[in-house]
Motif scaffolding. Structure first.
Motif, PDB file in Angstrom:
ATOM      1  N   MET A  53       6.976  -2.583  10.382  1.00 13.88           N
ATOM      2  CA  MET A  53       8.409  -2.263  10.506  1.00 13.88           C
ATOM      3  C   MET A  53       8.836  -1.293   9.407  1.00 13.88           C
ATOM      4  O   MET A  53       9.576  -0.338   9.660  1.00 13.88           O
ATOM      5  CB  MET A  53       9.244  -3.545  10.457  1.00 13.88           C
ATOM      6  CG  MET A  53       9.038  -4.473  11.644  1.00 13.88           C
ATOM      7  SD  MET A  53       9.588  -3.770  13.207  1.00 13.88           S
ATOM      8  CE  MET A  53      11.356  -3.888  12.977  1.00 13.88           C
ATOM      9  N   ARG A  54       8.375  -1.515   8.190  1.00 15.39           N
ATOM     10  CA  ARG A  54       8.732  -0.623   7.079  1.00 15.39           C
ATOM     11  C   ARG A  54       8.130   0.759   7.272  1.00 15.39           C
ATOM     12  O   ARG A  54       8.774   1.773   6.995  1.00 15.39           O
ATOM     13  CB  ARG A  54       8.277  -1.227   5.741  1.00 15.39           C
ATOM     14  CG  ARG A  54       8.658  -0.379   4.558  1.00 15.39           C
ATOM     15  CD  ARG A  54      10.190  -0.348   4.406  1.00 15.39           C
ATOM     16  NE  ARG A  54      10.561   0.554   3.349  1.00 15.39           N
ATOM     17  CZ  ARG A  54      11.408   1.559   3.473  1.00 15.39           C
ATOM     18  NH1 ARG A  54      12.016   1.785   4.621  1.00 15.39           N
ATOM     19  NH2 ARG A  54      11.685   2.333   2.468  1.00 15.39           N
ATOM     20  N   LEU A  55       6.902   0.831   7.737  1.00 15.81           N
ATOM     21  CA  LEU A  55       6.263   2.127   7.987  1.00 15.81           C
ATOM     22  C   LEU A  55       6.984   2.904   9.086  1.00 15.81           C
ATOM     23  O   LEU A  55       7.082   4.129   9.017  1.00 15.81           O
ATOM     24  CB  LEU A  55       4.786   1.939   8.332  1.00 15.81           C
ATOM     25  CG  LEU A  55       3.883   1.543   7.171  1.00 15.81           C
ATOM     26  CD1 LEU A  55       2.528   1.059   7.678  1.00 15.81           C
ATOM     27  CD2 LEU A  55       3.717   2.713   6.200  1.00 15.81           C
ATOM     28  N   VAL A  56       7.492   2.191  10.082  1.00 11.65           N
ATOM     29  CA  VAL A  56       8.282   2.860  11.129  1.00 11.65           C
ATOM     30  C   VAL A  56       9.564   3.408  10.500  1.00 11.65           C
ATOM     31  O   VAL A  56       9.922   4.563  10.738  1.00 11.65           O
ATOM     32  CB  VAL A  56       8.595   1.916  12.310  1.00 11.65           C
ATOM     33  CG1 VAL A  56       9.561   2.591  13.284  1.00 11.65           C
ATOM     34  CG2 VAL A  56       7.322   1.516  13.031  1.00 11.65           C
ATOM     35  N   GLU A  62       1.537   8.359  12.306  1.00 15.30           N
ATOM     36  CA  GLU A  62       0.087   8.270  12.460  1.00 15.30           C
ATOM     37  C   GLU A  62      -0.462   6.954  11.916  1.00 15.30           C
ATOM     38  O   GLU A  62      -1.297   6.311  12.547  1.00 15.30           O
ATOM     39  CB  GLU A  62      -0.594   9.450  11.766  1.00 15.30           C
ATOM     40  CG  GLU A  62      -2.040   9.585  12.152  1.00 15.30           C
ATOM     41  CD  GLU A  62      -2.641  10.906  11.716  1.00 15.30           C
ATOM     42  OE1 GLU A  62      -3.774  10.866  11.221  1.00 15.30           O
ATOM     43  OE2 GLU A  62      -1.984  11.952  11.871  1.00 15.30           O
ATOM     44  N   THR A  63       0.010   6.532  10.761  1.00 11.24           N
ATOM     45  CA  THR A  63      -0.455   5.273  10.176  1.00 11.24           C
ATOM     46  C   THR A  63      -0.145   4.105  11.097  1.00 11.24           C
ATOM     47  O   THR A  63      -0.991   3.228  11.311  1.00 11.24           O
ATOM     48  CB  THR A  63       0.208   5.043   8.797  1.00 11.24           C
ATOM     49  OG1 THR A  63      -0.088   6.142   7.950  1.00 11.24           O
ATOM     50  CG2 THR A  63      -0.281   3.759   8.155  1.00 11.24           C
ATOM     51  N   VAL A  64       1.052   4.093  11.663  1.00 13.33           N
ATOM     52  CA  VAL A  64       1.460   2.993  12.542  1.00 13.33           C
ATOM     53  C   VAL A  64       0.660   3.013  13.833  1.00 13.33           C
ATOM     54  O   VAL A  64       0.111   1.988  14.250  1.00 13.33           O
ATOM     55  CB  VAL A  64       2.978   3.057  12.851  1.00 13.33           C
ATOM     56  CG1 VAL A  64       3.359   2.060  13.924  1.00 13.33           C
ATOM     57  CG2 VAL A  64       3.793   2.820  11.595  1.00 13.33           C
ATOM     58  N   MET A  99       3.250   3.640  22.807  1.00  8.41           N
ATOM     59  CA  MET A  99       3.231   4.969  22.189  1.00  8.41           C
ATOM     60  C   MET A  99       1.820   5.318  21.735  1.00  8.41           C
ATOM     61  O   MET A  99       1.357   6.455  21.936  1.00  8.41           O
ATOM     62  CB  MET A  99       4.207   5.031  21.004  1.00  8.41           C
ATOM     63  CG  MET A  99       5.663   4.967  21.416  1.00  8.41           C
ATOM     64  SD  MET A  99       6.787   4.859  20.009  1.00  8.41           S
ATOM     65  CE  MET A  99       6.760   6.559  19.466  1.00  8.41           C
ATOM     66  N   ALA A 100       1.133   4.364  21.134  1.00 12.10           N
ATOM     67  CA  ALA A 100      -0.244   4.593  20.679  1.00 12.10           C
ATOM     68  C   ALA A 100      -1.132   4.942  21.868  1.00 12.10           C
ATOM     69  O   ALA A 100      -1.957   5.861  21.798  1.00 12.10           O
ATOM     70  CB  ALA A 100      -0.776   3.364  19.953  1.00 12.10           C
ATOM     71  N   ARG A 101      -0.927   4.241  22.948  1.00 16.36           N
ATOM     72  CA  ARG A 101      -1.705   4.498  24.166  1.00 16.36           C
ATOM     73  C   ARG A 101      -1.456   5.917  24.676  1.00 16.36           C
ATOM     74  O   ARG A 101      -2.383   6.636  25.014  1.00 16.36           O
ATOM     75  CB  ARG A 101      -1.323   3.457  25.214  1.00 16.36           C
ATOM     76  CG  ARG A 101      -2.077   3.572  26.501  1.00 16.36           C
ATOM     77  CD  ARG A 101      -1.559   2.512  27.477  1.00 16.36           C
ATOM     78  NE  ARG A 101      -2.212   2.613  28.732  1.00 16.36           N
ATOM     79  CZ  ARG A 101      -3.362   2.049  29.031  1.00 16.36           C
ATOM     80  NH1 ARG A 101      -3.989   1.331  28.139  1.00 16.36           N
ATOM     81  NH2 ARG A 101      -3.896   2.192  30.219  1.00 16.36           N
TER      82      ARG A 101
END
Length: 186
Positions: A53-56, A62-64, A99-101
């Motif tokens: 959540m913090r990274l978003v 990219e990290t998420v 989204m990753a997909r």
């Protein structure tokens, strides 16, 4: 995980996209950690839910999207239930997985393969056809010996059938998949 320089890597478009697709205001997350504390899979995650959540919030797309945690999330909604600000964290995780997909990330390929096999089964049969799902998954992954010992235990119970059930509404399910493919350009 190292230090994140958000001055160089902040992606505002990513943050807006997550908020739009999830319908959640991510600014409400103040990092209390309740989502992580309640998550039954935290032990297996490479990045805990609260840190995702913090990274978003920090726009670290990219990290998420590359993290394994998105694919290991069971969507049990413990995180959502525990959030004091009523953020649907499980839905945010689901949106991030989608989204990753779309971006082509699959850091846990066996989970993605299972997901693909499951959706193919539903699309073709109107509901999941367990034996067909198992056969497709094993064929795609080559994991022929995984859980082989369960067959003799499950088959006598009559819960698994070698032919898919015919169901009502199969055409409506097919329309959902067709509409999705048209709208997503696939």
């Amino acid at each position: 995980m190292g230090i994140v320089n958000i001055t160089k890597s902040y992606d505002a478009k990513f943050v807006r996209q997550v908020e739009e697709e999830s319908g959640q205001n991510l600014e409400l997350c103040y990092q209390c950690g309740n989502c992580t504390a309640g998550c039954p899979y935290t032990f297996a995650y490479d990045i805990p839910v609260s840190r995702i959540m913090r990274l978003v919030q920090a726009g670290q797309k990219e990290t998420v999207l590359k993290c394994k945690s998105l694919w290991l999330c069971a969507t049990c909604e413990s995180c959502t239930t525990r959030c004091p600000n009523n953020i649907d964290v499980a839905h945010v995780m689901d949106v991030l997985r989608h989204m990753a997909r779309r971006e082509g990330y699959a850091p846990v390929p066996t989970v993605k393969t299972f997901w693909d096999s499951f959706l193919d089964s539903v699309e073709n049969n109107g509901r999941v056809f367990e034996v067909g799902l198992l056969a497709a998954y094993v064929a795609k992954t080559g994991r022929f010996w995984t859980d082989l010992d369960l067959g003799p235990k499950v088959l006598p119970k009559g819960k698994m059938h070698f032919k898919p059930h015919q169901i009502q509404g199969k055409e409506e399910i097919a329309k959902i998949f067709k509409r999705f493919k048209e709208e997503s350009g696939k």
